[in-house]
Design an enzyme around this catalytic site. Structure first.
Site, PDB file in Angstrom:
ATOM      1  N   ASP A  15     -20.804   3.904  -4.418  1.00  0.00           N
ATOM      2  CA  ASP A  15     -21.671   4.692  -5.306  1.00  0.00           C
ATOM      3  C   ASP A  15     -22.264   5.809  -4.449  1.00  0.00           C
ATOM      4  O   ASP A  15     -23.067   5.551  -3.554  1.00  0.00           O
ATOM      5  CB  ASP A  15     -22.780   3.806  -5.884  1.00  0.00           C
ATOM      6  CG  ASP A  15     -23.749   4.592  -6.755  1.00  0.00           C
ATOM      7  OD1 ASP A  15     -23.635   5.837  -6.849  1.00  0.00           O
ATOM      8  OD2 ASP A  15     -24.649   3.949  -7.332  1.00  0.00           O
ATOM      9  N   TYR A 109     -24.991  21.018 -14.153  1.00  0.00           N
ATOM     10  CA  TYR A 109     -23.736  21.055 -13.396  1.00  0.00           C
ATOM     11  C   TYR A 109     -23.644  22.337 -12.562  1.00  0.00           C
ATOM     12  O   TYR A 109     -23.346  22.300 -11.360  1.00  0.00           O
ATOM     13  CB  TYR A 109     -22.558  20.962 -14.363  1.00  0.00           C
ATOM     14  CG  TYR A 109     -21.208  20.912 -13.687  1.00  0.00           C
ATOM     15  CD1 TYR A 109     -20.823  19.802 -12.947  1.00  0.00           C
ATOM     16  CD2 TYR A 109     -20.317  21.980 -13.786  1.00  0.00           C
ATOM     17  CE1 TYR A 109     -19.590  19.753 -12.321  1.00  0.00           C
ATOM     18  CE2 TYR A 109     -19.079  21.933 -13.164  1.00  0.00           C
ATOM     19  CZ  TYR A 109     -18.717  20.821 -12.435  1.00  0.00           C
ATOM     20  OH  TYR A 109     -17.498  20.770 -11.802  1.00  0.00           O
ATOM     21  N   LYS A 113     -23.629  22.513  -8.481  1.00  0.00           N
ATOM     22  CA  LYS A 113     -22.472  23.019  -7.741  1.00  0.00           C
ATOM     23  C   LYS A 113     -22.837  24.251  -6.903  1.00  0.00           C
ATOM     24  O   LYS A 113     -22.275  24.459  -5.824  1.00  0.00           O
ATOM     25  CB  LYS A 113     -21.319  23.326  -8.707  1.00  0.00           C
ATOM     26  CG  LYS A 113     -20.703  22.068  -9.318  1.00  0.00           C
ATOM     27  CD  LYS A 113     -20.055  21.170  -8.255  1.00  0.00           C
ATOM     28  CE  LYS A 113     -19.336  19.978  -8.848  1.00  0.00           C
ATOM     29  NZ  LYS A 113     -18.605  19.171  -7.844  1.00  0.00           N
TER      30      LYS A 113
HETATM   31  N1  LIG Z   1     -11.388  18.883 -13.608  1.00  0.00           N
HETATM   32  C1  LIG Z   1     -11.885  20.120 -13.483  1.00  0.00           C
HETATM   33  O1  LIG Z   1     -11.581  21.039 -14.272  1.00  0.00           O
HETATM   34  C2  LIG Z   1     -12.835  20.459 -12.366  1.00  0.00           C
HETATM   35  C3  LIG Z   1     -13.145  21.804 -12.154  1.00  0.00           C
HETATM   36  C4  LIG Z   1     -14.020  22.138 -11.129  1.00  0.00           C
HETATM   37  C5  LIG Z   1     -14.530  21.126 -10.324  1.00  0.00           C
HETATM   38  N2  LIG Z   1     -14.213  19.828 -10.551  1.00  0.00           N
HETATM   39  C6  LIG Z   1     -14.789  18.818  -9.662  1.00  0.00           C
HETATM   40  O2  LIG Z   1     -13.770  17.960  -9.210  1.00  0.00           O
HETATM   41  C7  LIG Z   1     -14.340  16.680  -8.913  1.00  0.00           C
HETATM   42  C8  LIG Z   1     -13.505  15.609  -9.613  1.00  0.00           C
HETATM   43  O3  LIG Z   1     -13.635  15.796 -11.023  1.00  0.00           O
HETATM   44  P1  LIG Z   1     -12.550  15.273 -12.076  1.00  0.00           P
HETATM   45  O4  LIG Z   1     -12.231  16.394 -12.978  1.00  0.00           O
HETATM   46  O5  LIG Z   1     -11.446  14.556 -11.379  1.00  0.00           O
HETATM   47  O6  LIG Z   1     -13.452  14.267 -12.913  1.00  0.00           O
HETATM   48  P2  LIG Z   1     -13.228  12.761 -13.318  1.00  0.00           P
HETATM   49  O7  LIG Z   1     -14.365  12.390 -14.223  1.00  0.00           O
HETATM   50  O8  LIG Z   1     -11.844  12.552 -13.854  1.00  0.00           O
HETATM   51  O9  LIG Z   1     -13.393  12.025 -11.923  1.00  0.00           O
HETATM   52  C9  LIG Z   1     -14.656  11.985 -11.300  1.00  0.00           C
HETATM   53  C10 LIG Z   1     -14.758  10.697 -10.518  1.00  0.00           C
HETATM   54  O10 LIG Z   1     -16.076  10.613  -9.950  1.00  0.00           O
HETATM   55  C11 LIG Z   1     -16.451   9.254  -9.985  1.00  0.00           C
HETATM   56  N3  LIG Z   1     -17.900   9.093  -9.903  1.00  0.00           N
HETATM   57  C12 LIG Z   1     -18.849   9.463 -10.799  1.00  0.00           C
HETATM   58  N4  LIG Z   1     -20.070   9.071 -10.378  1.00  0.00           N
HETATM   59  C13 LIG Z   1     -19.877   8.429  -9.191  1.00  0.00           C
HETATM   60  C14 LIG Z   1     -20.748   7.802  -8.268  1.00  0.00           C
HETATM   61  N5  LIG Z   1     -22.076   7.713  -8.477  1.00  0.00           N
HETATM   62  N6  LIG Z   1     -20.203   7.255  -7.158  1.00  0.00           N
HETATM   63  C15 LIG Z   1     -18.872   7.305  -6.943  1.00  0.00           C
HETATM   64  N7  LIG Z   1     -17.997   7.884  -7.772  1.00  0.00           N
HETATM   65  C16 LIG Z   1     -18.503   8.441  -8.890  1.00  0.00           C
HETATM   66  C17 LIG Z   1     -15.907   8.760 -11.330  1.00  0.00           C
HETATM   67  O11 LIG Z   1     -15.804   7.343 -11.318  1.00  0.00           O
HETATM   68  C18 LIG Z   1     -14.565   9.452 -11.399  1.00  0.00           C
HETATM   69  O12 LIG Z   1     -13.561   8.649 -10.805  1.00  0.00           O
HETATM   70  C19 LIG Z   1     -15.798  16.744  -9.375  1.00  0.00           C
HETATM   71  O13 LIG Z   1     -16.638  17.023  -8.270  1.00  0.00           O
HETATM   72  C20 LIG Z   1     -15.799  17.917 -10.348  1.00  0.00           C
HETATM   73  O14 LIG Z   1     -17.071  18.518 -10.471  1.00  0.00           O
HETATM   74  C21 LIG Z   1     -13.371  19.465 -11.553  1.00  0.00           C
END
Ligand SMILES: NC(=O)c1ccc[n+]([C@@H]2O[C@H](COP(=O)([O-])OP(=O)(O)OC[C@H]3O[C@@H](n4cnc5c(N)ncnc54)[C@H](O)[C@@H]3O)[C@@H](O)[C@H]2O)c1
Length: 213
Positions: A15, A109, A113
């Site tokens: 976590d 968010y 970021k």
């Molecule tokens: N998908 C996109 O379009 C996008 C764009 C820009 C940035 N991001 C960034 O990429 C990263 C991954 O996002 P994603 O799209 O794969 O989202 P996702 O929701 O599919 O995956 C996020 C993961 O974070 C984990 N998580 C959440 N809270 C947590 C905690 N307290 N401790 C440990 N793990 C935790 C979740 O269990 C999940 O596996 C994030 O930082 C997100 O902000 C994603």
């Protein structure tokens, strides 16, 4: 994954808002893999709530995961990297939301970021004498499990705020003629983590298909 890439891989449940949990995850890497050379802060949440309706707890949870989690991860990684004297690389997954506003409902968010983008610079400054490079990677919209659901909520929040945001706006028009994939982003993270970027620290690399042009 172990068999496919002929590597040793170990899983640990962490976590990122809990410093003891993050430290235990890092200790697992040291005990079972021999140390920490590369650390990626990837966990993130992106609930969509309009600012007028934003409960304190939602704001705090977004910053706890997205910003404080990066601090805790970087601190625990750097402690173990510096102990060996070998240094290492820390990669923070930011977002184009670290460069601009994105859509109504995403204030926490976007704030969290922007914080990670700034933190990346300060971590680079403080950890450089330890031989640790710190880079950010800022993805554009990529369909992932979490983001597909979040996009729908963001559209609803925008509509409730009276803002005309189409699905295409939220997903951003890509200059490369297609939406990005998780693998596209992983390639940039791999570049950041590898010696190909040996001269770089403090930068946040836009993996954005031209979104922020
Ligand atoms: N998908 C996109 O379009 C996008 C764009 C820009 C940035 N991001 C960034 O990429 C990263 C991954 O996002 P994603 O799209 O794969 O989202 P996702 O929701 O599919 O995956 C996020 C993961 O974070 C984990 N998580 C959440 N809270 C947590 C905690 N307290 N401790 C440990 N793990 C935790 C979740 O269990 C999940 O596996 C994030 O930082 C997100 O902000 C994603």
């Amino acid at each position: 994954m172990r068999a496919r890439y002929s590597v040793n891989a170990v899983g640990a449940r962490v976590d990122v808002t809990d410093s003891a949990s993050v430290a235990a995850g890092a200790d697992t890497a040291v005990a079972q893999l021999g140390g920490v050379d590369i650390w990626v802060n990837n966990a993130g949440i992106f609930p969509s709530v309009s600012l007028l309706d934003m409960p304190d707890e939602v704001w705090e949870q977004v910053f706890a995961v997205n910003s404080r989690g990066v601090f805790l991860g970087a601190r625990e990684a750097a402690r173990r990297m510096s102990a060996t004297g070998k240094g290492g690389v820390i990669v923070n997954i930011v977002s184009t939301a670290g460069f601009k506003a994105t859509a109504p409902g995403l204030a926490a968010y976007v704030g969290s970021k922007h914080a990670v983008r700034g933190l990346t610079k300060e971590l680079a400054l403080e950890f450089a004498p330890l031989g640790i490079r710190v880079l950010g990677v800022a993805p554009t919209y990529v369909p992932t499990e979490g983001n597909i659901a979040a996009t729908q909520t963001a559209l609803e929040a925008a509509a409730a705020a009276g803002v005309d945001v189409t699905q295409l706006d939220v997903m951003q028009q890509s200059m490369i003629g297609r939406i990005g994939t998780p693998d596209d982003i992983a390639r940039v993270a791999l570049f950041a983590a590898s010696d190909l970027s040996i001269i770089m620290t403090d930068s946040t690399l836009l993996a954005d298909a031209g979104e922020t042009i």
